[in-house]
Design an enzyme around this catalytic site. Structure first.
Site, PDB file in Angstrom:
ATOM      1  N   CYS A  51       0.862  -1.178   0.000  1.00 50.62           N
ATOM      2  CA  CYS A  51       0.000   0.000   0.000  1.00 50.62           C
ATOM      3  C   CYS A  51       0.900   1.230   0.000  1.00 50.62           C
ATOM      4  CB  CYS A  51      -0.898  -0.007   1.239  1.00 50.62           C
ATOM      5  SG  CYS A  51      -1.826   1.540   1.441  1.00 50.62           S
ATOM      6  N   ASP A  58      -0.283  -5.826   0.265  1.00 45.03           N
ATOM      7  CA  ASP A  58      -1.532  -6.079  -0.448  1.00 45.03           C
ATOM      8  C   ASP A  58      -1.345  -7.355  -1.248  1.00 45.03           C
ATOM      9  OD1 ASP A  58      -3.045  -3.820   0.328  1.00 45.03           O
ATOM     10  OD2 ASP A  58      -2.016  -2.578  -1.140  1.00 45.03           O
TER      11      ASP A  58
END
Length: 153
Positions: A51, A58
């Site tokens: 992120c 992620d």
């Protein structure tokens, strides 16, 4: 009749992990069946990036389908390219579209699509889909086979 791999710099050699997608080298080889339209699929169920705001990891399941023109992507270079996102901070949309753009620019395929099936961030899954246009007539394009996110359902 084999594929000419003499110009490749990563296949069959030690190749370190690229520090970023920009540093990753995608390589290509001539398509062996230039007269036939067929689909090539790569599935990356453990794609990771960071992120850009929090630095937290992620996770996504990427599915890449393409109908080759003159070129195929060399799979080791693709694997190294995809794993180069592990320490790269970008939004889901940017990661997915960056992969698509690099492949489109490298291969000039007759058709390409990508499905980025991202796992929830903040309780909301984000899926990103893109394709170059309509696939060639008569080519069987299978479903990407990734169900929509259902949580614990």
């Amino acid at each position: 009749m084999g594929i000419d791999t003499s110009g490749l710099r990563q296949l069959g050699r030690a190749a370190g992990q690229p520090a970023s997608p920009a540093e990753a080298e995608l390589e290509r080889v001539p398509a062996p069946e230039g007269h036939a339209d067929y689909v090539v699929r790569f599935t990356c169920p453990e794609f990771t990036s960071l992120c850009p705001m929090t630095g937290q990891p992620d996770f996504a399941h990427l599915v890449i389908d393409y109908v080759p023109g003159e070129w195929l992507v060399e799979s080791k270079s693709l694997k190294l390219f995809l794993t180069s996102f592990r320490n790269h901070g970008a939004f889901h949309e940017d990661c997915t579209m960056s992969v698509a753009a690099r492949l489109r620019d490298l291969l000039a395929p007759k058709w390409l699509r990508i499905g980025g099936y991202w796992y929830p961030r903040g309780g909301i899954p984000i899926d990103v889909f893109w394709q170059t246009g309509a696939p060639p007539d008569g080519v069987w394009i299978p479903d990407q086979g990734v169900p929509p996110y259902r949580g614990r359902g």
